[in-house]
Design a protein around this motif. Structure first.
Motif, PDB file in Angstrom:
ATOM      1  N   LYS A   1      34.949  42.300  38.239  1.00 46.13           N
ATOM      2  CA  LYS A   1      36.078  41.394  38.884  1.00 46.13           C
ATOM      3  C   LYS A   1      36.046  40.029  38.165  1.00 46.13           C
ATOM      4  O   LYS A   1      37.135  39.574  37.687  1.00 46.13           O
TER       5      LYS A   1
ATOM      6  N   GLU B   1      37.826  41.011  34.797  1.00 46.94           N
ATOM      7  CA  GLU B   1      39.318  41.086  34.871  1.00 46.94           C
ATOM      8  C   GLU B   1      40.024  39.798  35.083  1.00 46.94           C
ATOM      9  O   GLU B   1      41.171  39.725  34.628  1.00 46.94           O
TER      10      GLU B   1
ATOM     11  N   ASN C   1      47.032  38.896  43.761  1.00 47.11           N
ATOM     12  CA  ASN C   1      46.458  40.270  43.535  1.00 47.11           C
ATOM     13  C   ASN C   1      46.969  40.665  42.288  1.00 47.11           C
ATOM     14  O   ASN C   1      47.155  42.063  42.079  1.00 47.11           O
ATOM     15  N   ASP C   2      46.956  39.951  41.139  1.00 48.51           N
ATOM     16  CA  ASP C   2      47.647  40.310  39.924  1.00 48.51           C
ATOM     17  C   ASP C   2      46.584  40.353  38.951  1.00 48.51           C
ATOM     18  O   ASP C   2      46.948  39.849  37.622  1.00 48.51           O
ATOM     19  N   VAL C   3      45.314  40.674  38.986  1.00 53.10           N
ATOM     20  CA  VAL C   3      44.531  40.393  38.027  1.00 53.10           C
ATOM     21  C   VAL C   3      44.448  41.710  37.221  1.00 53.10           C
ATOM     22  O   VAL C   3      45.345  42.791  37.410  1.00 53.10           O
TER      23      VAL C   3
ATOM     24  N   LEU D   1      43.595  44.821  36.004  1.00 48.64           N
ATOM     25  CA  LEU D   1      42.754  46.154  36.286  1.00 48.64           C
ATOM     26  C   LEU D   1      42.233  46.714  34.982  1.00 48.64           C
ATOM     27  O   LEU D   1      42.859  46.568  34.174  1.00 48.64           O
ATOM     28  N   ASN D   2      40.891  47.148  35.054  1.00 50.32           N
ATOM     29  CA  ASN D   2      40.285  47.573  34.197  1.00 50.32           C
ATOM     30  C   ASN D   2      40.466  46.870  32.840  1.00 50.32           C
ATOM     31  O   ASN D   2      40.725  47.466  31.661  1.00 50.32           O
ATOM     32  N   GLY D   3      40.323  45.741  32.962  1.00 44.27           N
ATOM     33  CA  GLY D   3      40.381  44.604  31.707  1.00 44.27           C
ATOM     34  C   GLY D   3      39.320  44.693  30.929  1.00 44.27           C
ATOM     35  O   GLY D   3      38.931  43.642  30.139  1.00 44.27           O
TER      36      GLY D   3
END
Length: 384
Positions: A193, A196, A271-273, A275-277
């Motif tokens: 978390k 990301e 909720n715009d992080v 993802l899989n960053g």
């Protein structure tokens, strides 16, 4: 969203520069008490109050602390710029306050701030005291963490001018870290978390300071507070506010601290992080010691009757004089100076060096000298 417009609107004009003590923050804290819950949660070694601000009613709980190291004030300035946004009554502020509950300790180490030192009054680095908890400031931080039970932690720091973005020749104006939670530096759901979120922050900052964002070393040290909180399962993000060219007062860098904070909570609220960053995060270049404040090249010196060409470097020491921070440049290294850049570089092209004591630079001496072409340097800079 125009981040620069937001910053210009909400920048707190009453605080500036590097030397920031509780004296400057107290009026701002009193003003914040009208729109937030303000508490004195305890006292420092020398009896200074340590304040907690709590604002917002949202479900997601955000814990932030700044000036754990007393001489690291840039993120504190950025934090108060962000507080101004939160109390503005704008639609964006209302959204953030409905989404989050913010709990902040804006000056954890007021004694160190007044003394302008990294350590507290007992000469303990609070960021190495997360396990032993020997200091009252460390104990208050840990107690607040346990009572608040945050969903995210923001560990806000400064770093010295010696740090750059890998070996690119760019200063590390902002650096970030998702601390490790174990020796193997594995990535679990909690650390992911943080990773990301940092990937999203970096994507925004690259629009403003391309190439000037670094990734801090993630070696695990359970004595560091960020590693401890990550180990305890709370996503933790380390901010390191660094040097921007010419910005020794860190007034430019504070703007990017503000951008990073606003971006963090905008991404989380929407909720715009990323993802899989993980790949995006690992592609941020490493934060490395790659700079001097001054680098002087191709200087001719006379050493015991033998002339040779060499280089030397000078670094500012930040010294309190009459209640103000003064930047004094001292010679710190002589030689090839390979793999180091200078925030200011001067090529003497073989001109001879001289100062009041002779024909060679001396370590730990003020950077006051002349070259044979009648160029005089005072405190590292060419005399105007």
């Amino acid at each position: 969203m125009d981040l620069k417009e937001l910053y210009n609107e909400y920048k707190e004009l009453s605080i500036k520069g590097r030397y920031l003590t509780l004296d400057e923050l107290t009026p701002l804290l009193n003003t914040l008490s009208a729109v937030s819950d303000l508490f004195i949660i305890g006292k420092s070694v020398l009896g200074e109050p340590i304040y907690k601000i709590q604002i917002g009613t949202g479900q997601t709980k955000i814990f932030l602390w700044s000036q754990m190291h007393g001489n690291e004030s840039t993120t504190t300035k950025g934090l108060f710029d962000f507080f101004n946004l939160l109390k503005s009554g704008s639609s964006f502020a209302k959204k953030l306050l409905d989404t989050f509950t913010f709990c902040a300790l804006p000056m954890l180490n007021p004694d160190g701030a007044r003394l302008y030192t990294r350590e507290n009054a007992n000469k303990i680095d609070l960021n190495r005291d997360s396990q032993d908890l020997t200091q009252p400031e460390s104990q208050l931080l840990r107690k607040t963490f346990e009572l608040f039970q945050p969903d995210y932690c923001f560990n806000l720091h400064d770093q010295r001018t010696i740090f750059g973005v890998d070996m690119t020749g760019e200063p590390a104006t902002m650096s970030f870290l998702a601390p490790s939670y174990n020796e193997e530096r594995e990535i679990n759901a909690s650390r992911l978390k943080a990773i990301e979120l940092i990937a999203g922050i970096n994507a925004t900052l690259q629009q403003f300071i391309p190439g000037k964002v670094g990734r801090f070393d993630d070696s695990f040290n359970i004595n560091c507070i960020g590693d401890t909180f990550q180990y305890l399962g709370v996503p933790t993000i380390l901010f390191e506010a660094g040097h921007y060219p010419g910005d020794y007062e860190r007034e430019v860098t504070r703007e990017f601290v503000f951008y990073a904070l606003v971006t963090s909570f905008k991404l989380l609220s929407e909720n715009d992080v990323v993802l899989n960053g993980i790949e995006d995060y690992l592609n941020i270049p490493q934060n490395k010691q790659s700079f001097y404040d001054f680098k002087y090249k191709n200087i001719k010196i006379n050493y015991d009757g033998i002339e040779k060409i060499t280089n030397f470097a000078a670094q500012y020491k930040e010294e309190i004089i009459d209640g103000k921070i003064v930047f004094n440049a001292y010679i710190i290294e002589i030689g090839d100076l390979e793999n180091r850049f200078g925030h200011l570089e001067y090529d003497a092209q073989g001109a001879s060096y001289r100062d009041e004591e002779g024909g060679i630079p001396q370590l730990n001496k003020k950077a006051n000298f002349c070259l044979e072409n009648n160029i005089e340097f005072v405190n590292g800079l060419i005399k105007k």
